[in-house]
Scaffold this motif. Structure first.
Motif, short mmCIF file in Angstrom:
data_model
loop_
_atom_site.label_atom_id
_atom_site.label_comp_id
_atom_site.label_asym_id
_atom_site.label_seq_id
_atom_site.Cartn_x
_atom_site.Cartn_y
_atom_site.Cartn_z
N GLU A 1 0.87 -1.23 0.02
CA GLU A 1 0.06 0.02 0.01
C GLU A 1 1.06 1.37 0.02
N VAL A 2 2.15 1.15 0.77
CA VAL A 2 2.90 2.30 0.71
C VAL A 2 3.41 2.56 -0.71
N TYR A 3 4.15 1.67 -0.93
CA TYR A 3 4.83 1.97 -2.54
C TYR A 3 3.99 1.63 -3.61
N ARG A 4 2.76 2.33 -3.61
CA ARG A 4 1.53 1.82 -4.38
C ARG A 4 1.97 1.90 -5.76
N GLY A 5 1.73 0.88 -6.73
CA GLY A 5 1.96 1.01 -7.90
C GLY A 5 3.52 1.35 -8.62
N SER A 6 4.24 1.26 -7.68
CA SER A 6 5.85 1.40 -8.06
C SER A 6 6.46 0.10 -8.33
N THR B 1 10.39 -0.65 -9.23
CA THR B 1 11.41 -1.09 -8.44
C THR B 1 11.58 -2.39 -8.33
N ARG C 1 12.06 -1.75 0.49
CA ARG C 1 13.00 -1.32 1.14
C ARG C 1 12.36 -1.37 2.67
#
Lengths: 113, 408
Positions: free
Chosen positions: A44-49, A52, A57
């Protein structure tokens, strides 16, 4: 003596540190690590990324404590790091055989705090 | 009659000033925590894009068209009537469009300066709207008052060679307003150390370089005034950088890299309104005054009042701009620039009063209108990001990118 290793969300570090200070656990080692568990690389935090890759991380904490400090330490980490969402991390507890303070060469439980 | 050397000089100066916005991006970007550097670079870059268009469409007209004393109006909308023949009201020796594009770069960097105040916590969409409105309702009118043909402060005789009021006072006061209204960053018991000081130094170098175009270029001609502005600019930056380092050495025990570059920028901001009116020796005094006063603003006053001007946009640009505008009224000399005026030290105390009035007007106007724009945008867009987005960082939450990797 126990060694507590915790893997937490990077943005939760400040809160976890705060909670640890509250229970008088002041000696921690922090490192930045990559890894993934159940999240399969998208949180949810790095949504869509997705660019990477599937490694996320995380922050890794190492805390050596005497046995009577173990539960307060675990509770503090949970309190600071828990959001209830996938990706909150894990805590591992290991038996610690020995601990030596280099400056004084003290050993064992006196060397830990 | 177009002078080719003047035209070339102004176009090159415009290019110099353009480079200051990316320079500012690195100056600011190096100071934030690494989870937010892209957001700062992005805000500066998008200001370059957005305000370039605003300027062509209506910003230039609002600022410089000969409307009335208070605004330029829309007669030059879409550069209608702004052609390659000179417009004598601004410069008789360069194409009108060259003046327009030189001024465009000022209109770009001024709103970008404010970013330092609310860095690390403003939502990107809200930033875009805020910046567009601020440029239109604060920068453009102020610019007209001070520099535009018929502008009421210009007619009063205020001296602002390259933007002490128009650029630095306005951006600095807007910075103070926004930093107070948006509130402190989360989880900051102490201010975080800059994540990349070499970037701050790189940014300073680009700004210092660009500032030659900013100040010397404001002469709009290849002449002695441009040369004087070039020298005073460099001199004030040098004096301020050096004296800031010594101040730190005395007060904190060590001179720092962050300190010397901050001092240089304070010197550059402070000399800006004076650069075409004062002598090189006066520029040394201005540089030293800049570092002492801005040092107090940043290191003493800010902690005491407790506002979180993240990157000292007010403490350096606002304080420096106001100080420089007032010192222009003290140290300006007709021997340097016959088109200017004498200041207090040259027997004309009235000039200082005019400068004081102009500063008071600019501060009051900027304060009120910036506050209004902030509150308006806040209603529709919510200016501040959510607490979680702030903790995760703006790079990931606003742009889905990150600046640095751990492994490949």
């Amino acid at each position: 003596m126990k060694l507590v290793i915790a893997i937490i969300q990077p943005y939760k570090l400040e809160e976890v540190k705060e909670e640890l200070y509250n229970v008088e656990v002041n000696l921690i080692t922090v490192s930045e690590v990559l890894g993934h568990g159940r999240q399969k690389g998208v949180t949810e935090v790095y949504r869509g990324s997705k660019e990477t890759g599937n490694l996320l991380r995380k922050i890794r904490l190492e805390i050596a404590v005497n046995d009577n400090y173990l539960e307060p330490t675990i509770k503090a980490i949970v309190k600071g790091a828990k959001t209830g969402e996938t990706g909150d991390g894990k805590i591992f507890v290991l038996d610690l055989k020995e601990c030596i303070r280099i400056r004084t060469e003290e050993r064992g439980t006196t060397a830990i705090g | 009659m177009i002078n080719q050397a003047d035209t070339l000089f102004v176009l090159l100066s415009a290019a110099f000033v353009m480079l200051m916005t990316p320079g500012l991006a690195f100056f600011y970007g190096g100071m934030v925590r690494r989870k937010n550097i892209l957001s700062v670079l992005m805000q500066c870059f998008v200001a370059l894009c957005l305000l370039s268009l605003q300027w062509i469409l209506f910003g230039y007209s609002l600022s410089f068209a000969p409307g009335n004393g208070f605004w330029g109006g829309f007669s030059w909308f879409g550069l209608n009537g702004v052609g390659s023949t000179p417009y004598a009201g601004y410069s008789a020796t360069i194409p009108h469009q060259a003046f327009m594009v030189f001024q465009m770069m000022f209109a770009v960097i001024t709103p970008a300066l404010i970013i330092g105040a609310f860095a690390e916590r403003m939502k990107f969409s809200a930033f875009l709207v805020f910046t567009l409105l601020w440029a239109t309702f604060v920068y453009d009118p102020l610019c007209h008052w001070v520099w535009g043909e018929g502008g009421w402060l210009r007619n009063l005789g205020v001296l602002d060679f390259a933007g002490g009021i128009v650029v630095h006072t306005s951006a600095g006061i807007a910075a103070l307003v926004t930093t107070i209204v948006i509130g402190k960053r989360k989880n900051l018991e102490h201010s975080p150390s800059p994540h990349n000081l070499p970037f701050v130094v790189l940014g300073t170098a680009l700004l210092w370089f660009g500032w030659y175009g900013f100040n010397a270029g404001s002469a709009l001609a290849v002449n002695g005034i441009a040369v004087n502005a070039f020298i005073t600019t460099n001199t004030a930056a040098a004096a301020a950088g050096l004296s800031w380092a010594f101040l730190e050495w005395i007060r904190n025990g060590k001179p720092t890299v962050f300190g010397i570059v901050t001092g240089s920028i304070a010197g550059l901001a402070t000399i800006t309104p004076a650069s075409g009116f004062v002598s090189p020796v006066s520029a040394i005094l201005i540089g030293i005054a800049a570092s002492i006063v801005c040092f107090i603003a940043v290191a003493v006053t800010k902690p005491r009042f407790g506002y979180d001007d993240s990157l000292d946009a007010f403490g350096v640009h606002g304080v420096g701009g106001i100080l420089g505008t007032l010192l222009t009224g003290v140290l300006a000399s007709k021997a340097i620039n016959p088109l200017g005026a004498n200041g207090l030290f040259y027997g004309n105390p009235k000039q200082l009063l005019i400068q004081l009035l102009a500063v008071a007007v600019a501060v009051t106007y900027t304060f009120l209108v910036t506050f209004g724009i902030y509150k308006l945008v806040d209603v529709f867009f919510r200016m501040r990001v959510s607490e979680k987005d702030e903790l995760v960082g703006l790079d990931l939450t606003q742009h889905r990118e990150r600046a640095y990797t751990i492994l490949e």
